[in-house]
Design a protein around this motif. Structure first.
Motif, short mmCIF file in Angstrom:
data_model
loop_
_atom_site.label_atom_id
_atom_site.label_comp_id
_atom_site.label_asym_id
_atom_site.label_seq_id
_atom_site.Cartn_x
_atom_site.Cartn_y
_atom_site.Cartn_z
N VAL A 164 -54.46 10.74 38.51
CA VAL A 164 -52.66 11.91 38.23
C VAL A 164 -51.99 10.52 39.40
O VAL A 164 -53.02 11.02 40.89
CB VAL A 164 -52.75 12.81 38.06
CG1 VAL A 164 -50.94 13.46 38.35
CG2 VAL A 164 -53.37 13.98 37.75
N GLY A 165 -50.51 9.86 39.31
CA GLY A 165 -49.92 9.09 40.18
C GLY A 165 -48.61 9.58 39.50
O GLY A 165 -47.92 9.58 39.21
N ALA A 166 -47.85 8.48 40.50
CA ALA A 166 -46.68 8.25 40.50
C ALA A 166 -46.62 7.07 40.80
O ALA A 166 -45.03 6.36 40.97
CB ALA A 166 -45.58 8.72 41.31
N ALA A 167 -47.52 5.86 40.45
CA ALA A 167 -47.36 4.33 41.17
C ALA A 167 -47.16 3.55 39.80
O ALA A 167 -46.82 2.30 39.47
CB ALA A 167 -48.76 4.16 41.23
N GLY A 168 -47.26 4.26 38.65
CA GLY A 168 -46.66 3.33 37.46
C GLY A 168 -47.61 2.41 36.89
O GLY A 168 -48.68 2.44 36.99
N GLU A 169 -47.59 1.11 36.70
CA GLU A 169 -48.72 0.12 36.65
C GLU A 169 -48.05 -1.65 38.02
O GLU A 169 -48.57 -2.02 37.93
CB GLU A 169 -47.22 -1.32 35.76
CG GLU A 169 -47.85 0.50 33.91
CD GLU A 169 -49.12 -0.25 34.06
OE1 GLU A 169 -50.54 -0.87 34.19
OE2 GLU A 169 -49.30 1.69 34.05
N ASP A 227 -49.15 8.85 34.02
CA ASP A 227 -47.91 8.66 35.85
C ASP A 227 -46.94 10.38 35.14
O ASP A 227 -46.32 10.22 34.39
CB ASP A 227 -47.27 7.38 35.24
CG ASP A 227 -46.07 6.44 35.87
OD1 ASP A 227 -46.60 7.03 37.36
OD2 ASP A 227 -45.81 6.50 35.50
N LEU A 228 -46.53 10.16 36.03
CA LEU A 228 -45.44 10.92 36.88
C LEU A 228 -44.34 10.94 37.48
O LEU A 228 -44.58 9.67 38.54
CB LEU A 228 -46.28 12.39 37.72
CG LEU A 228 -47.62 13.18 36.92
CD1 LEU A 228 -48.29 14.65 37.82
CD2 LEU A 228 -47.19 13.69 35.59
N PRO A 229 -43.55 11.46 37.78
CA PRO A 229 -42.29 11.05 38.34
C PRO A 229 -42.43 11.60 40.17
O PRO A 229 -44.03 12.68 40.31
CB PRO A 229 -41.16 11.59 37.43
CG PRO A 229 -41.50 12.16 36.37
CD PRO A 229 -42.85 12.58 36.56
N VAL A 230 -42.08 10.98 40.94
CA VAL A 230 -42.24 10.92 42.06
C VAL A 230 -42.41 12.93 42.72
O VAL A 230 -43.05 12.76 43.16
CB VAL A 230 -42.01 10.06 43.54
CG1 VAL A 230 -42.22 10.04 44.58
CG2 VAL A 230 -42.04 8.66 42.82
N ALA A 231 -40.97 13.68 42.77
CA ALA A 231 -41.01 14.99 42.29
C ALA A 231 -42.19 15.08 42.14
O ALA A 231 -42.66 16.90 42.76
CB ALA A 231 -39.76 15.61 42.93
N ASP A 232 -42.72 15.38 41.30
CA ASP A 232 -43.85 16.20 40.17
C ASP A 232 -45.44 16.39 41.03
O ASP A 232 -45.89 16.56 40.57
CB ASP A 232 -43.98 15.75 38.63
CG ASP A 232 -42.33 16.11 37.96
OD1 ASP A 232 -41.73 17.26 38.60
OD2 ASP A 232 -41.97 15.67 36.57
N LEU A 233 -45.02 14.87 41.04
CA LEU A 233 -46.39 14.86 42.05
C LEU A 233 -46.97 15.42 43.02
O LEU A 233 -48.00 15.38 43.39
CB LEU A 233 -46.62 13.10 42.10
CG LEU A 233 -47.90 12.69 42.84
CD1 LEU A 233 -49.36 12.61 42.05
CD2 LEU A 233 -48.08 10.92 43.10
N ALA A 234 -45.34 15.51 43.52
CA ALA A 234 -45.58 16.46 45.14
C ALA A 234 -46.08 18.11 44.85
O ALA A 234 -46.61 18.25 45.44
CB ALA A 234 -44.25 15.88 45.61
N GLN A 235 -45.80 18.08 43.74
CA GLN A 235 -45.46 19.41 43.46
C GLN A 235 -46.70 19.69 42.58
O GLN A 235 -47.79 20.61 43.38
CB GLN A 235 -44.83 19.72 42.61
CG GLN A 235 -42.88 20.04 42.61
CD GLN A 235 -42.33 20.07 41.30
OE1 GLN A 235 -42.81 20.16 40.39
NE2 GLN A 235 -40.87 20.66 41.67
#
Length: 291
Positions: A164-169, A227-235
């Motif tokens: 799980v992350g928010a780093a895209g590619e 891949d998650l939005p940054v805010a969702d990853l923080a949650q």
């Protein structure tokens, strides 16, 4: 080359301890190494091996002056404190090093610290700027991400079947702590590094999609990348038990990865350590044996 003494800050942490071991392997006498940390009980075993152990709290100016007495070269490992306190802590260490008359400060920064936009990256950039302003001979060790940041999560990743992350590619040039530590030991024990800026990372970069595929291959279990939005990853990280501030900092680091802030193709790490750095596949193979 004659070295009076080398001090390693944060020797109670993983990178610091590995650097001490690397210095010993490179032939530095134990008596010429000063290992410091806030809790010296955690490095008593180093003292038992003839290494000088001193207490150094980055918030204690007087204590830093005592810890750095007689030091020739100093490795400043960036502080593992809340983000808002990091730069002030680093400045106190740099001031104490200047007062002690050290001949070289090596600082563990982050890739592209001069242009980084992440919360952590900005603190590194401000520390680098202060180090330059003080005029102390220095070398910047701009470390990319640790491979251990991922290999240590293998049990959870395999249990969830997902990275799980928010780093895209975005590509990440992660390397092992041991290789970063060896690079630091090389810089501290050889000449010609003053003023250098080393962008350090593995030779084989990867995306988090490729990380998931590599874990699948190593563990024999299908793992996907979510891949998650940054805010969702923080949650998600907060819900997993991380303090809210740390969760936001780590999610923000993924945002930086998406922008290429953890990627380097400089080859600096390979050149410093004199061999190819450990790869993701190699570190996953080792980690998988333990899970």
């Amino acid at each position: 080359m004659t070295i009076m003494a080398i001090v390693v800050t944060g020797a109670t942490g993983q990178l610091g301890r590995l650097t001490v071991e690397a210095l010993l392997r490179r032939g530095v006498p134990a008596a010429d190494i000063i290992a410091t940390g806030r809790d010296t009980a955690r490095i008593k075993d180093l003292a038992d091996r003839g290494i000088t152990v001193r207490r150094a709290d980055f918030a204690d100016t007087d204590g830093l002056a005592e810890a750095f007495e007689g030091v020739d070269r100093l490795l400043l490992i960036s502080a593992s404190v809340p983000v808002g306190e990091r730069v002030a802590n680093h400045r106190r260490v740099i001031d104490a090093a200047a007062s002690a008359g050290v001949s070289l400060v090596a600082y563990t920064s982050t890739t592209h610290a001069d242009t980084a936009t992440t919360v952590i990256g900005v603190t590194h950039g401000e520390t680098e700027e202060y180090l330059r302003d003080r005029g102390i001979p220095s070398v910047l060790l701009r470390n990319s991400w640790y491979l251990e940041n991922y290999t240590s999560q293998l049990p959870q990743i395999l249990q969830n079947g997902a990275v799980v992350g928010a780093a895209g590619e975005g590509r990440i040039s992660a390397a092992s702590r041991a290789d970063y530590a060896e690079a630091a030991a090389v810089v501290l024990t050889t000449e010609g590094h003053t003023g250098a800026v080393y962008e350090l990372g593995g030779d084989e970069s990867f995306t988090l999609t490729e990380l998931a595929a590599a874990i699948s291959a190593a563990a024999g279990k299908q793992v996907a990348y979510a891949d998650l939005p940054v805010a969702d990853l923080a949650q998600v990280l907060s819900a997993a038990g991380l303090p809210a501030e740390l969760a936001e900092v780590l999610a923000d680091a993924d945002r930086g990865m998406n922008r290429g802030e953890m990627y380097t193709d400089s080859g600096d790490l390979r050149r410093l350590i004199g061999r190819p750095p450990a790869t993701l596949a190699e570190e996953l193979a080792v980690a998988a044996l333990h899970y």
